[in-house]
Design a protein around this motif. Structure first.
Motif, mmCIF file in Angstrom:
data_model
loop_
_atom_site.group_PDB
_atom_site.id
_atom_site.type_symbol
_atom_site.label_atom_id
_atom_site.label_comp_id
_atom_site.label_asym_id
_atom_site.label_seq_id
_atom_site.Cartn_x
_atom_site.Cartn_y
_atom_site.Cartn_z
ATOM 1 N N GLY A 1 -49.068 11.698 -1.527
ATOM 2 C CA GLY A 1 -48.251 12.626 -2.355
ATOM 3 C C GLY A 1 -46.744 12.253 -2.445
ATOM 4 O O GLY A 1 -45.950 12.400 -3.382
ATOM 5 N N LEU A 2 -46.172 11.679 -1.405
ATOM 6 C CA LEU A 2 -44.711 11.303 -1.318
ATOM 7 C C LEU A 2 -44.550 10.132 -2.187
ATOM 8 O O LEU A 2 -43.330 10.008 -2.620
ATOM 9 N N LEU B 1 -49.130 21.196 -1.611
ATOM 10 C CA LEU B 1 -49.456 20.361 -2.484
ATOM 11 C C LEU B 1 -49.352 20.729 -4.029
ATOM 12 O O LEU B 1 -48.633 19.838 -4.606
ATOM 13 N N LEU B 2 -49.561 21.775 -4.437
ATOM 14 C CA LEU B 2 -49.051 22.226 -5.722
ATOM 15 C C LEU B 2 -47.577 22.714 -5.918
ATOM 16 O O LEU B 2 -47.059 22.355 -6.861
ATOM 17 N N GLY C 1 -45.650 20.345 -8.601
ATOM 18 C CA GLY C 1 -44.823 20.781 -9.625
ATOM 19 C C GLY C 1 -43.341 20.509 -9.620
ATOM 20 O O GLY C 1 -42.628 20.453 -10.594
ATOM 21 N N MET C 2 -42.827 20.257 -8.280
ATOM 22 C CA MET C 2 -41.326 20.009 -8.240
ATOM 23 C C MET C 2 -41.092 18.466 -8.760
ATOM 24 O O MET C 2 -40.165 18.283 -9.456
ATOM 25 N N ALA C 3 -42.365 17.743 -8.579
ATOM 26 C CA ALA C 3 -41.920 16.173 -9.158
ATOM 27 C C ALA C 3 -42.096 16.253 -10.707
ATOM 28 O O ALA C 3 -41.297 15.367 -11.233
ATOM 29 N N LEU C 4 -42.822 17.006 -11.218
ATOM 30 C CA LEU C 4 -42.803 17.213 -12.856
ATOM 31 C C LEU C 4 -41.727 17.551 -13.309
ATOM 32 O O LEU C 4 -40.944 17.246 -14.204
ATOM 33 N N TRP C 5 -41.142 18.708 -12.495
ATOM 34 C CA TRP C 5 -40.201 19.257 -12.972
ATOM 35 C C TRP C 5 -38.731 18.540 -12.980
ATOM 36 O O TRP C 5 -38.081 18.553 -14.023
#
Length: 421
Positions: free
Chosen positions: A339-340, A390-391, A395-399
């Motif tokens: 995920g990182l 995880l969610l 969400g943070m990455a996309l935002w």
């Protein structure tokens, strides 16, 4: 994607003719688009990042500030060119990005690089318990315990890590290079322990050692510009043929004994890969065909890592009682480590890296956590915490990516990731 079962990771798309062609003036790949270089290429896929080391290794990446007359028409084939990051902010047509956007991009570039580098911590923690356990068994003379570690699976992961190491070295992604190098070294330590305990055939271990030593030497010689292009081309051909040979064989072996034992899938794939590489080297393929062959090694390495969760889920389905043998902590570390790397892969628009990391985080780490929860092997709090984490991270990455590029919707980032700007 450091370890064989989690790197998506992971593992190296290399095209000889592509590296030669980039030494000339770039040719637009789509009709109706025109690009003009007004800055020199830098090592970073996001070329405004002149603060990062300005080393450049083929393929040379397009500069940040591109003058684009019309947007390129997306095609599915563009996703195969993951070893060449899609132009960032070049989609801002006819002008340079605003100063505020450039600042946000620099900040997000630096932050995603730190995220990618920090993934070494969970991957290292994931490998150390197995290495320590093997050492204890060897010191106590319990060599038979090492038979529980499948040397073929470790060998597959090792080849995948070597392929992805070459892939990221060509891209100058230093943080990902460290992750893959850690994967190669840690898996080789396990393989070395298996050979000492006679859980792995000695001739295969000796060949593996030769390949690992040669691969590390060639990769880092290439990174420091000490390797002749001809030797690098030979190495690229080797990992292309090797990766494509291993992938269908591993897929076939997953379903034994429901299918008969056979080396036919790997043999057929090896022949096809050899012919494809030969045709590419002798100029018998079109430019698009050469790009496809160059993408094979990276995608096969990634697919190998992506297949590991499938194999694990198949095992869970056949033997539900074995699920209790899974370590919830290991699955969580696998989810965190992969995920990182997702924000970095998304930021530089690397479809292959993004696919492998996302798949491993979702279907190896999180999916096994779901299985453990379904069989009451973990608490509800552990499951809900992993789910929420995880969610929230995705969400943070996309935002943040949307904000950094100044877009109105994260869907545009996903579209550029797959099709290019």
């Amino acid at each position: 994607m450091a370890e064989s079962v989690v790197a998506s990771s992971a593992s190296s798309c290399f095209s000889r003719s592509r590296s030669r062609s980039r030494s000339r003036a770039p040719t637009p790949s789509h009709s109706g688009s025109l690009t003009l270089r007004i800055t020199p290429p830098f090592s970073s896929p996001i070329n405004y990042t002149h603060l990062r080391e300005p080393l450049s290794l083929f393929p040379r990446h397009p500069p940040l500030f591109l003058l684009v007359q019309s947007p390129a028409t997306p095609t599915a084939a563009s996703a195969l060119d993951s070893d060449i990051p899609h132009p960032q902010v070049g989609a801002v047509q006819g002008s340079s990005p605003p100063a505020e956007t450039s600042t946000l991009l620099r900040q997000w570039d630096s932050l995603t690089a730190k995220f990618s580098a920090s993934s070494n911590i969970p991957f290292l923690l994931l490998q150390l318990p197995q290495i320590i356990l093997n050492a204890r068994n060897l010191l106590s003379g319990n060599h038979s315990a090492l038979l529980a570690v499948p040397w073929l699976g470790m060998l597959t992961g090792l080849l995948g890590n070597l392929s992805l190491l070459s892939y990221f070295i060509k891209k100058r992604e230093k943080e990902a290079v460290v992750v893959q190098t850690l994967g190669v070294v840690s898996i080789y330590v396990v393989v070395f322990q298996l050979a000492i305990g006679r859980a792995m055939p000695l001739p295969i271990f000796l060949v593996t050692s030769l390949v690992v030593a040669t691969g590390l030497l060639l990769n880092f010689s290439n990174y420091f510009h000490l390797l002749p292009p001809s030797l690098w081309s030979i190495w690229e051909d080797f990992i292309t043929i090797g990766g494509l040979s291993v992938l269908p064989q591993v897929m076939w072996a997953t379903f034994v004994p429901y299918v008969p034992h056979s080396i036919l899938p790997g043999s057929i794939a090896c022949f096809i890969a050899f012919v494809a590489v030969l045709m590419a080297r002798t100029g018998k393929l079109s430019e698009k065909g050469v790009r496809f062959v160059g993408a094979i090694s990276g995608w096969t390495a990634t697919l190998l890592f992506m297949w590991m969760p499938v194999s694990q889920m198949w095992t869970n389905f056949l033997n539900p009682e074995n699920i209790k043998g899974l370590s919830a902590s290991s699955m969580l570390l696998a989810m965190i480590g992969n995920g990182l790397m997702i924000p970095r892969a998304l930021f530089i628009r690397d479809f292959m890296w993004f696919t492998g990391s996302s798949w491993a985080a979702l279907f190896y780490g999180y999916a096994n956590i779901v299985c453990l929860y379904s069989f009451n092997c973990i608490s509800r709090e552990f499951f809900l915490g992993a789910t929420a984490g995880l969610l929230s991270w995705l969400g943070m990455a996309l935002w943040r990516d949307m904000v950094a590029y100044g877009y109105n919707t994260p869907l545009r980032s996903i579209k550029e990731l797959v099709y290019g700007p």
